[in-house]
Design a protein around this motif. Structure first.
Motif, PDB file in Angstrom:
ATOM      1  N   LYS A  44      24.132 -68.848  36.496  1.00 28.85           N
ATOM      2  CA  LYS A  44      25.292 -69.309  37.363  1.00 28.85           C
ATOM      3  C   LYS A  44      26.285 -68.484  37.123  1.00 28.85           C
ATOM      4  O   LYS A  44      26.599 -67.661  36.079  1.00 28.85           O
ATOM      5  CB  LYS A  44      25.645 -70.889  36.543  1.00 28.85           C
ATOM      6  N   ILE A  45      26.656 -67.908  38.316  1.00 28.88           N
ATOM      7  CA  ILE A  45      27.982 -67.034  38.413  1.00 28.88           C
ATOM      8  C   ILE A  45      29.311 -67.766  37.772  1.00 28.88           C
ATOM      9  O   ILE A  45      29.594 -68.730  37.782  1.00 28.88           O
ATOM     10  CB  ILE A  45      28.336 -66.248  39.652  1.00 28.88           C
ATOM     11  N   THR A  46      30.036 -66.978  36.999  1.00 25.59           N
ATOM     12  CA  THR A  46      31.213 -67.188  36.321  1.00 25.59           C
ATOM     13  C   THR A  46      32.564 -66.244  36.628  1.00 25.59           C
ATOM     14  O   THR A  46      32.231 -65.232  37.189  1.00 25.59           O
ATOM     15  CB  THR A  46      31.078 -67.616  34.757  1.00 25.59           C
ATOM     16  N   ALA A  47      33.688 -66.771  36.164  1.00 23.30           N
ATOM     17  CA  ALA A  47      34.812 -65.964  36.285  1.00 23.30           C
ATOM     18  C   ALA A  47      34.660 -64.626  35.421  1.00 23.30           C
ATOM     19  O   ALA A  47      35.085 -63.524  35.918  1.00 23.30           O
ATOM     20  CB  ALA A  47      36.006 -66.488  35.850  1.00 23.30           C
ATOM     21  N   VAL A  48      33.954 -64.659  34.552  1.00 22.71           N
ATOM     22  CA  VAL A  48      33.640 -63.412  33.655  1.00 22.71           C
ATOM     23  C   VAL A  48      32.859 -62.344  34.506  1.00 22.71           C
ATOM     24  O   VAL A  48      33.131 -61.243  34.634  1.00 22.71           O
ATOM     25  CB  VAL A  48      32.834 -63.682  32.396  1.00 22.71           C
ATOM     26  N   ASP A  49      31.911 -62.844  35.153  1.00 26.17           N
ATOM     27  CA  ASP A  49      30.959 -61.988  36.117  1.00 26.17           C
ATOM     28  C   ASP A  49      31.972 -61.499  37.137  1.00 26.17           C
ATOM     29  O   ASP A  49      31.811 -60.213  37.668  1.00 26.17           O
ATOM     30  CB  ASP A  49      30.042 -62.682  36.702  1.00 26.17           C
ATOM     31  N   LEU A  50      32.660 -62.223  37.578  1.00 28.28           N
ATOM     32  CA  LEU A  50      33.689 -61.894  38.883  1.00 28.28           C
ATOM     33  C   LEU A  50      34.782 -60.869  38.295  1.00 28.28           C
ATOM     34  O   LEU A  50      35.170 -59.819  39.160  1.00 28.28           O
ATOM     35  CB  LEU A  50      34.357 -63.133  39.518  1.00 28.28           C
ATOM     36  N   SER A  51      35.063 -60.905  37.044  1.00 27.78           N
ATOM     37  CA  SER A  51      35.938 -60.084  36.579  1.00 27.78           C
ATOM     38  C   SER A  51      35.338 -58.772  36.281  1.00 27.78           C
ATOM     39  O   SER A  51      35.815 -57.735  36.337  1.00 27.78           O
ATOM     40  CB  SER A  51      36.589 -60.446  35.211  1.00 27.78           C
ATOM     41  N   LEU A  52      34.187 -58.547  35.552  1.00 25.14           N
ATOM     42  CA  LEU A  52      33.378 -57.393  35.240  1.00 25.14           C
ATOM     43  C   LEU A  52      32.840 -56.717  36.310  1.00 25.14           C
ATOM     44  O   LEU A  52      32.687 -55.478  36.318  1.00 25.14           O
ATOM     45  CB  LEU A  52      32.100 -57.741  34.333  1.00 25.14           C
ATOM     46  N   ALA A  53      32.353 -57.267  37.345  1.00 28.82           N
ATOM     47  CA  ALA A  53      31.642 -56.691  38.561  1.00 28.82           C
ATOM     48  C   ALA A  53      32.373 -55.486  38.995  1.00 28.82           C
ATOM     49  O   ALA A  53      31.978 -54.340  39.083  1.00 28.82           O
ATOM     50  CB  ALA A  53      31.441 -57.464  39.697  1.00 28.82           C
ATOM     51  N   PRO A  54      33.764 -55.324  39.334  1.00 31.42           N
ATOM     52  CA  PRO A  54      34.269 -54.283  39.786  1.00 31.42           C
ATOM     53  C   PRO A  54      34.622 -53.309  38.720  1.00 31.42           C
ATOM     54  O   PRO A  54      34.630 -52.084  39.003  1.00 31.42           O
ATOM     55  CB  PRO A  54      35.899 -54.575  40.588  1.00 31.42           C
ATOM     56  N   LYS A  55      34.741 -53.595  37.605  1.00 27.07           N
ATOM     57  CA  LYS A  55      34.943 -52.501  36.481  1.00 27.07           C
ATOM     58  C   LYS A  55      33.587 -52.015  36.229  1.00 27.07           C
ATOM     59  O   LYS A  55      33.786 -50.712  36.161  1.00 27.07           O
ATOM     60  CB  LYS A  55      35.629 -53.410  35.384  1.00 27.07           C
ATOM     61  N   LEU A  56      32.807 -52.697  36.250  1.00 29.17           N
ATOM     62  CA  LEU A  56      31.305 -51.812  36.027  1.00 29.17           C
ATOM     63  C   LEU A  56      31.054 -50.775  37.267  1.00 29.17           C
ATOM     64  O   LEU A  56      30.480 -50.002  37.010  1.00 29.17           O
ATOM     65  CB  LEU A  56      30.226 -52.941  35.717  1.00 29.17           C
ATOM     66  N   TYR A  57      31.310 -51.439  38.431  1.00 28.01           N
ATOM     67  CA  TYR A  57      31.297 -50.525  39.568  1.00 28.01           C
ATOM     68  C   TYR A  57      31.661 -49.152  39.384  1.00 28.01           C
ATOM     69  O   TYR A  57      31.438 -48.109  39.848  1.00 28.01           O
ATOM     70  CB  TYR A  57      31.520 -51.299  40.809  1.00 28.01           C
ATOM     71  N   HIS A  58      33.399 -49.482  38.972  1.00 26.11           N
ATOM     72  CA  HIS A  58      34.001 -48.183  38.791  1.00 26.11           C
ATOM     73  C   HIS A  58      33.381 -47.210  37.610  1.00 26.11           C
ATOM     74  O   HIS A  58      33.686 -45.953  37.865  1.00 26.11           O
ATOM     75  CB  HIS A  58      35.676 -48.593  38.586  1.00 26.11           C
ATOM     76  N   LEU A  59      33.212 -47.828  36.610  1.00 25.50           N
ATOM     77  CA  LEU A  59      32.568 -47.170  35.637  1.00 25.50           C
ATOM     78  C   LEU A  59      31.141 -46.435  36.037  1.00 25.50           C
ATOM     79  O   LEU A  59      31.287 -45.067  35.771  1.00 25.50           O
ATOM     80  CB  LEU A  59      32.169 -48.069  34.520  1.00 25.50           C
ATOM     81  N   LYS A  60      30.208 -46.770  36.944  1.00 24.91           N
ATOM     82  CA  LYS A  60      29.265 -46.262  37.217  1.00 24.91           C
ATOM     83  C   LYS A  60      29.797 -45.086  38.243  1.00 24.91           C
ATOM     84  O   LYS A  60      29.223 -44.040  38.069  1.00 24.91           O
ATOM     85  CB  LYS A  60      28.549 -47.428  38.163  1.00 24.91           C
ATOM     86  N   ILE A  61      30.680 -45.314  39.126  1.00 27.39           N
ATOM     87  CA  ILE A  61      31.148 -44.241  39.980  1.00 27.39           C
ATOM     88  C   ILE A  61      31.898 -43.195  39.369  1.00 27.39           C
ATOM     89  O   ILE A  61      31.449 -42.062  39.530  1.00 27.39           O
ATOM     90  CB  ILE A  61      32.112 -44.734  41.195  1.00 27.39           C
TER      91      ILE A  61
END
Length: 72
Positions: A44-61
């Motif tokens: 189940k997707i949660t607020a934590v997932d929604l918060s981490l997703a853009p941060k992890l994407y920026h980290l990857k880039i």
């Protein structure tokens, strides 16, 4: 995102607004489910997932650009 004619740039604030406007599905991770899986709470997707997703994407880039590292 734009909410009620006001621009909100912070993803954590956006998640809070979405949680208030659309309480279903419930986005807060129950402690008993905070063990991983496809999402932080398992299936189940949660607020934590929604918060981490853009941060992890920026980290990857950033790591790819500055360090030439690859992140899965």
């Amino acid at each position: 995102m734009k909410f009620d004619d006001k621009w909100v740039p912070d993803s954590d604030v956006i998640v809070g607004i979405l949680e208030k406007k659309f309480p279903e599905p419930f986005l807060i991770t129950p402690p008993e489910f905070a063990c991983g899986g496809l999402y932080i709470a398992g299936e189940k997707i949660t607020a934590v997932d929604l918060s981490l997703a853009p941060k992890l994407y920026h980290l990857k880039i950033a790591l790819g650009h500055f360090k030439k590292w690859s992140v899965l």
